[in-house]
Design a protein around this motif. Sequence first.
Motif, mmCIF file in Angstrom:
data_model
loop_
_atom_site.group_PDB
_atom_site.id
_atom_site.type_symbol
_atom_site.label_atom_id
_atom_site.label_comp_id
_atom_site.label_asym_id
_atom_site.label_seq_id
_atom_site.Cartn_x
_atom_site.Cartn_y
_atom_site.Cartn_z
ATOM 1 N N SER A 162 0.829 -1.207 0.000
ATOM 2 C CA SER A 162 0.000 0.000 0.000
ATOM 3 C C SER A 162 0.858 1.250 0.000
ATOM 4 N N SER A 163 1.871 1.272 0.826
ATOM 5 C CA SER A 163 2.748 2.426 0.899
ATOM 6 C C SER A 163 3.513 2.618 -0.408
ATOM 7 N N ALA A 164 3.985 1.530 -0.996
ATOM 8 C CA ALA A 164 4.691 1.612 -2.278
ATOM 9 C C ALA A 164 3.768 2.150 -3.361
ATOM 10 N N ALA A 165 2.528 1.681 -3.383
ATOM 11 C CA ALA A 165 1.566 2.142 -4.391
ATOM 12 C C ALA A 165 1.321 3.641 -4.255
ATOM 13 N N VAL A 166 1.190 4.121 -3.041
ATOM 14 C CA VAL A 166 0.996 5.554 -2.816
ATOM 15 C C VAL A 166 2.215 6.326 -3.319
ATOM 16 N N GLY A 192 -5.230 11.236 -6.077
ATOM 17 C CA GLY A 192 -4.361 12.399 -5.905
ATOM 18 C C GLY A 192 -2.905 12.005 -5.959
ATOM 19 N N GLY A 193 -2.609 10.966 -6.743
ATOM 20 C CA GLY A 193 -1.313 10.315 -6.758
ATOM 21 C C GLY A 193 -0.108 11.182 -6.985
ATOM 22 N N GLU A 194 -0.181 12.103 -7.900
ATOM 23 C CA GLU A 194 0.991 12.918 -8.214
ATOM 24 C C GLU A 194 1.469 13.735 -7.012
#
Length: 131
Positions: free
Chosen positions: A49-53, A60-62
Amino acid sequence: MSDDSGTPTPSPGAAGGAGGAADFETMTRDIADVPAVEVITTVAVHLMSSAAVNLGLAEGGEDHKDLDEARKLIQALAGLVTAAATEIGSYHAAPLRDGLKSLQLAFREASAVPDEPGQGPGEKFTGPVIG
């Protein structure tokens, strides 16, 4: 804190409410009762999860994209999944491997200058990842 029986007791205010002391046993779960496979998979899911974020894959990924952090998390995840695979069995390891591969591919795609095959995050544990 603990009482005379060795049972942990909550500190004053631990319940957070004004209604009195909460039952500590219902608020916590003794870590000794948690199977190892559950601890391992929970840690793996948190790393994923942290890696995906950090790859910018969340809403709001960027705003949260940090490839250096993502690399570290994917590397740690690959080490955990590789080391634990024989202990947790294929049933649990297979989905973790799939998630890891997806993150590795997403990292390669997100990188302005992709790593050489076999040099990406976690690939020293998993081998080269190819789509």
